[in-house]
Each structure stands twice: as C-alpha cells, then as structure tokens.
Design an enzyme around this catalytic site. Sequence first.
Site, PDB file in Angstrom:
ATOM      1  N   ALA A   1       1.513 -35.944 -75.896  1.00 30.38           N
ATOM      2  CA  ALA A   1       0.613 -36.849 -75.374  1.00 30.38           C
ATOM      3  C   ALA A   1       0.391 -38.088 -74.152  1.00 30.38           C
ATOM      4  O   ALA A   1      -0.885 -37.879 -73.631  1.00 30.38           O
ATOM      5  CB  ALA A   1      -0.835 -37.359 -76.312  1.00 30.38           C
ATOM      6  N   SER A   2       1.402 -38.901 -74.067  1.00 36.20           N
ATOM      7  CA  SER A   2       1.449 -39.692 -73.280  1.00 36.20           C
ATOM      8  C   SER A   2       1.767 -39.231 -71.983  1.00 36.20           C
ATOM      9  O   SER A   2       2.061 -40.316 -71.108  1.00 36.20           O
ATOM     10  CB  SER A   2       2.124 -41.334 -73.948  1.00 36.20           C
ATOM     11  OG  SER A   2       1.631 -41.528 -74.846  1.00 36.20           O
TER      12      SER A   2
ATOM     13  N   HIS B   1       8.057 -31.440 -55.088  1.00 38.97           N
ATOM     14  CA  HIS B   1       7.038 -31.905 -56.125  1.00 38.97           C
ATOM     15  C   HIS B   1       7.477 -33.515 -55.896  1.00 38.97           C
ATOM     16  O   HIS B   1       7.939 -34.084 -55.458  1.00 38.97           O
ATOM     17  CB  HIS B   1       7.620 -31.337 -57.938  1.00 38.97           C
ATOM     18  CG  HIS B   1       6.922 -30.260 -58.387  1.00 38.97           C
ATOM     19  ND1 HIS B   1       7.412 -29.030 -57.676  1.00 38.97           N
ATOM     20  CD2 HIS B   1       6.863 -30.149 -58.677  1.00 38.97           C
ATOM     21  CE1 HIS B   1       7.499 -28.299 -58.007  1.00 38.97           C
ATOM     22  NE2 HIS B   1       6.733 -28.656 -59.383  1.00 38.97           N
TER      23      HIS B   1
ATOM     24  N   LYS C   1       9.692 -36.072 -61.481  1.00 38.15           N
ATOM     25  CA  LYS C   1      10.644 -35.189 -61.603  1.00 38.15           C
ATOM     26  C   LYS C   1      11.386 -34.656 -62.297  1.00 38.15           C
ATOM     27  O   LYS C   1      12.204 -35.024 -61.714  1.00 38.15           O
ATOM     28  CB  LYS C   1       9.844 -34.004 -60.986  1.00 38.15           C
ATOM     29  CG  LYS C   1       9.473 -32.171 -61.485  1.00 38.15           C
ATOM     30  CD  LYS C   1       9.307 -31.366 -61.033  1.00 38.15           C
ATOM     31  CE  LYS C   1       9.281 -29.799 -61.220  1.00 38.15           C
ATOM     32  NZ  LYS C   1       9.421 -29.910 -63.117  1.00 38.15           N
TER      33      LYS C   1
ATOM     34  N   THR D   1       8.177 -22.808 -62.385  1.00 36.86           N
ATOM     35  CA  THR D   1       7.790 -21.991 -61.419  1.00 36.86           C
ATOM     36  C   THR D   1       8.545 -21.249 -60.411  1.00 36.86           C
ATOM     37  O   THR D   1       8.486 -20.139 -60.216  1.00 36.86           O
ATOM     38  CB  THR D   1       6.269 -22.865 -60.646  1.00 36.86           C
ATOM     39  OG1 THR D   1       5.635 -22.979 -61.464  1.00 36.86           O
ATOM     40  CG2 THR D   1       5.260 -21.693 -59.966  1.00 36.86           C
TER      41      THR D   1
HETATM   42  N1  LIG Z   1       2.680 -25.466 -67.042  1.00 40.46           N
HETATM   43  C1  LIG Z   1       2.994 -26.007 -66.091  1.00 40.46           C
HETATM   44  O1  LIG Z   1       1.303 -25.597 -65.316  1.00 40.46           O
HETATM   45  C2  LIG Z   1       3.098 -27.384 -66.213  1.00 40.46           C
HETATM   46  C3  LIG Z   1       3.923 -27.869 -66.261  1.00 40.46           C
HETATM   47  N2  LIG Z   1       4.499 -28.993 -66.070  1.00 40.46           N
HETATM   48  C4  LIG Z   1       6.042 -28.927 -67.303  1.00 40.46           C
HETATM   49  O2  LIG Z   1       5.499 -30.680 -68.326  1.00 40.46           O
HETATM   50  C5  LIG Z   1       7.050 -31.186 -68.139  1.00 40.46           C
HETATM   51  C6  LIG Z   1       5.586 -32.270 -68.595  1.00 40.46           C
HETATM   52  O3  LIG Z   1       5.212 -32.992 -67.539  1.00 40.46           O
HETATM   53  P1  LIG Z   1       5.313 -34.569 -67.765  1.00 40.46           P
HETATM   54  O4  LIG Z   1       3.621 -34.586 -67.912  1.00 40.46           O
HETATM   55  O5  LIG Z   1       4.635 -34.882 -65.849  1.00 40.46           O
HETATM   56  O6  LIG Z   1       6.515 -35.568 -68.024  1.00 40.46           O
HETATM   57  P2  LIG Z   1       6.130 -36.686 -68.242  1.00 40.46           P
HETATM   58  O7  LIG Z   1       7.440 -37.344 -68.442  1.00 40.46           O
HETATM   59  O8  LIG Z   1       5.253 -37.322 -67.713  1.00 40.46           O
HETATM   60  O9  LIG Z   1       5.612 -36.230 -70.296  1.00 40.46           O
HETATM   61  C7  LIG Z   1       6.517 -35.763 -71.064  1.00 40.46           C
HETATM   62  C8  LIG Z   1       5.914 -36.649 -72.474  1.00 40.46           C
HETATM   63  O10 LIG Z   1       6.824 -36.179 -73.181  1.00 40.46           O
HETATM   64  C9  LIG Z   1       7.473 -36.953 -74.405  1.00 40.46           C
HETATM   65  N3  LIG Z   1       8.121 -36.623 -74.616  1.00 40.46           N
HETATM   66  C10 LIG Z   1       9.729 -36.675 -74.512  1.00 40.46           C
HETATM   67  N4  LIG Z   1      10.292 -36.228 -76.060  1.00 40.46           N
HETATM   68  C11 LIG Z   1       9.552 -36.264 -76.571  1.00 40.46           C
HETATM   69  C12 LIG Z   1       9.584 -35.680 -77.769  1.00 40.46           C
HETATM   70  N5  LIG Z   1      10.861 -35.279 -78.381  1.00 40.46           N
HETATM   71  N6  LIG Z   1       8.778 -35.366 -79.058  1.00 40.46           N
HETATM   72  C13 LIG Z   1       7.346 -35.376 -77.977  1.00 40.46           C
HETATM   73  N7  LIG Z   1       7.372 -35.861 -76.872  1.00 40.46           N
HETATM   74  C14 LIG Z   1       8.359 -36.301 -76.361  1.00 40.46           C
HETATM   75  C15 LIG Z   1       7.430 -37.762 -73.136  1.00 40.46           C
HETATM   76  O11 LIG Z   1       7.793 -40.197 -74.175  1.00 40.46           O
HETATM   77  P3  LIG Z   1       8.346 -40.682 -73.261  1.00 40.46           P
HETATM   78  O12 LIG Z   1       8.559 -40.805 -71.665  1.00 40.46           O
HETATM   79  O13 LIG Z   1       8.515 -41.518 -74.245  1.00 40.46           O
HETATM   80  O14 LIG Z   1       9.663 -40.551 -73.175  1.00 40.46           O
HETATM   81  C16 LIG Z   1       6.583 -38.082 -72.364  1.00 40.46           C
HETATM   82  O15 LIG Z   1       5.458 -38.383 -72.765  1.00 40.46           O
HETATM   83  C17 LIG Z   1       7.451 -30.667 -67.197  1.00 40.46           C
HETATM   84  O16 LIG Z   1       8.485 -29.953 -68.253  1.00 40.46           O
HETATM   85  C18 LIG Z   1       6.782 -30.501 -66.847  1.00 40.46           C
HETATM   86  O17 LIG Z   1       7.586 -29.339 -65.943  1.00 40.46           O
HETATM   87  C19 LIG Z   1       4.061 -30.042 -65.865  1.00 40.46           C
HETATM   88  C20 LIG Z   1       2.744 -29.663 -64.890  1.00 40.46           C
HETATM   89  C21 LIG Z   1       2.087 -28.413 -65.165  1.00 40.46           C
HETATM   90  O1  LIG Z   2       6.792 -31.373 -63.267  1.00 37.60           O
HETATM   91  C1  LIG Z   2       5.608 -30.718 -62.429  1.00 37.60           C
HETATM   92  O2  LIG Z   2       5.275 -31.628 -62.319  1.00 37.60           O
HETATM   93  C2  LIG Z   2       5.373 -29.614 -62.694  1.00 37.60           C
HETATM   94  N1  LIG Z   2       6.649 -28.990 -63.131  1.00 37.60           N
HETATM   95  C3  LIG Z   2       6.071 -26.908 -63.589  1.00 37.60           C
HETATM   96  C4  LIG Z   2       7.221 -26.397 -63.202  1.00 37.60           C
HETATM   97  O3  LIG Z   2       8.404 -26.745 -62.786  1.00 37.60           O
HETATM   98  O4  LIG Z   2       7.149 -25.476 -62.372  1.00 37.60           O
HETATM   99  C5  LIG Z   2       4.687 -26.738 -63.574  1.00 37.60           C
HETATM  100  C6  LIG Z   2       3.973 -27.659 -61.795  1.00 37.60           C
HETATM  101  O5  LIG Z   2       4.752 -27.589 -61.000  1.00 37.60           O
HETATM  102  C7  LIG Z   2       4.191 -28.892 -62.130  1.00 37.60           C
END
Ligand SMILES: NC(=O)C1=CN([C@@H]2O[C@H](COP(=O)(O)OP(=O)(O)OC[C@H]3O[C@@H](n4cnc5c(N)ncnc54)[C@H](OP(=O)(O)O)[C@@H]3O)[C@@H](O)[C@H]2O)C=CC1
Ligand SMILES: O=C(O)C1=N[C@H](C(=O)O)C[C@H](O)C1
Length: 249
Positions: free
Chosen positions: A12-13, A134, A138, A145
Amino acid sequence: MSEPIRVAVVGASGRMGATVCAAVEHAEDMTLTARLDVGDDLGAVRDADVAVDFTVPSATEANVHALLDAGVHVVVGTTGWTEESLGRVREHLTRAPGSGVVIAPNFALSAVLAMTFARQAARYFESAEVVELHHPRKVDAPSGTAVHTAQGIAAARREAGLGPAPDATESQLDGARGAVVDGVHVHAVRLQGLVAHEEILLGNPGESLTLRTDSYDRGSFMPGVLLAVREVRQRPGLTVGLEHLLDLG
Ligand SMILES: NC(=O)C1=CN([C@@H]2O[C@H](COP(=O)(O)OP(=O)(O)OC[C@H]3O[C@@H](n4cnc5c(N)ncnc54)[C@H](OP(=O)(O)O)[C@@H]3O)[C@@H](O)[C@H]2O)C=CC1
Ligand SMILES: O=C(O)C1=N[C@H](C(=O)O)C[C@H](O)C1
C-alpha cells in the site's frame, strides 16, 4: 445499492499501492479495509472480499498463497510470474474452489490493446522485436508487459508456422541484441522522466508496423485494476491478462 466490495491493498505504500488505495477510496462501490506493507500479517485481509497485490517480484507468489489461505479473492499487478509460479497458484486454487485470482502484467487499456494488436499482426511479419521503456526505479527487466507481449507474438508466429526471424548477427557485445523471450528479442530502456512505455516493431521487406503504448501517469492503470476487483469474484480459478476481462483474449 448493494454492499460495497471490501478491498485490502498489499504494498500500500508503494507507487502503485498508494494509487490503488486512492482509487478504491474514490470508487462508490468499494471500501478500503486494509493497507498492508512489508512485515504486516496478511491474515488481516480476512475482513476483505478482494486483496490487491502490488509488491515486488520476490514476494508476490508467497503473498498470493497467503491471501488465498485467508479466504479472499486476489488481483495481482506485480510482475515476475513464470509458468512454474502460475502453475503453483493453479494447483492451490484446486483446494480453494470458488476463489478467483486475476494476474495482469499491465492494467492500462492502451497496453492491453497494443498486446492484442501485436498478437493479431505478428503472423503477417517476418520480424518482430519489443522495446520497453520505464522509469529508473523499476527493479525488474524486462518488464512483465514485454514478456507477455513477446509470448503472445511467439504463440501467433508458431500458430502461423513462422520460423525464427531473420538475423545475421554472428558476434555481439553481451546484451546488444537484448533478452530473448520465447524466441522474440526484448530490449529494456531505463530513463529518468519515463513512467511505462512499450514499442512493438514488426517488419517485412520494404515496410514496418510500429505499435506504441505510453502510460504517462499511474492513473492509467486504475480503470483496469478496479475492473478486475469487480470481476474477480465471478471468475473462479486463475485468469492471466486483463484481455480476458475485456473480451479481447
Ligand atoms: N500490472 C500493472 O499494470 C502494473 C504493474 N506494476 C508492477 O507492480 C509492482 C510494484 O510496482 P511499484 O508500485 O512501482 O513498486 P514500489 O517499489 O513503489 O512498491 C512496492 C511496494 O511493495 C512493498 N513490499 C515489498 N515486499 C512486500 C511484502 N512482502 N509485503 C507487502 N509489501 C511489500 C514495498 O515496500 P518497501 O519499499 O518497504 O520494500 C513497496 O512499498 C512491480 O512489480 C511493477 O512492475 C507497476 C505498474 C503497473
Ligand atoms: O514497474 C512499472 O512501473 C510497471 N510494471 C509493469 C511491467 O513490468 O510490465 C507494468 C507497467 O509497464 C509499469
């Protein structure tokens, strides 16, 4: 009006998790029941109908198993899934009949359509490569994707009886031709200022087709995430890819 869907968000963060929490709070048919982060007990989702996971590739599979054990449906945007980890979730779901899991590498409509068009077009072209671009925070490459896109192109090429794309490369610096996913070359760019982008290049002698999708803002993923939250309860088993919820699969 029927009861709101109770939604918990894991990660969530994070960048996506925080955006999902805000989107759920603004959705009239949903209520946010839990925001969970690293170290939190996932059993706390028991009050929810649906949990949404946007964490990290190294944590997401274990989270999904724990969330299913807690008795909730699961929507996953986190990347890093393999045929093996998807298989273990399918196996788990045989012991949790009625539960649904939707895993989508990309929830943005433009990306889902680009992947669908690429799969439709792939059989008509000798060459196909994928370039994903990206933000530099990341942690995984290539993007989920790009992997899903390459797998779709590869499947279409196989169905059409196409062999390998022409490529005379005899020597190269390591990585110069990118990664190879199911026979399709995939290139990853990390650049300050970007969010999430992909180009799919299809080529024939004398012509090419370029499909491009751009997410300039994480809000672009939210309609797809909310659609999956609404649909997952009616979709027992594992669904991979938002295209199946949009009748594009
Ligand atoms: N399907 C889609 O449309 C999209 C997919 N993504 C994917 O989503 C994922 C997250 O991306 P993004 O939000 O940018 O990444 P972030 O690093 O901003 O967020 C990930 C979060 O998950 C937390 N986290 C890590 N391990 C755990 C755990 N075991 N339990 C609970 N929380 C945990 C991290 O905490 P901490 O920082 O404290 O480690 C952090 O707050 C990536 O795999 C990305 O590729 C992203 C955008 C779109
Ligand atoms: O990490 C991201 O930002 C994203 N991750 C997903 C991916 O790995 O395909 C989706 C989107 O591209 C954003």
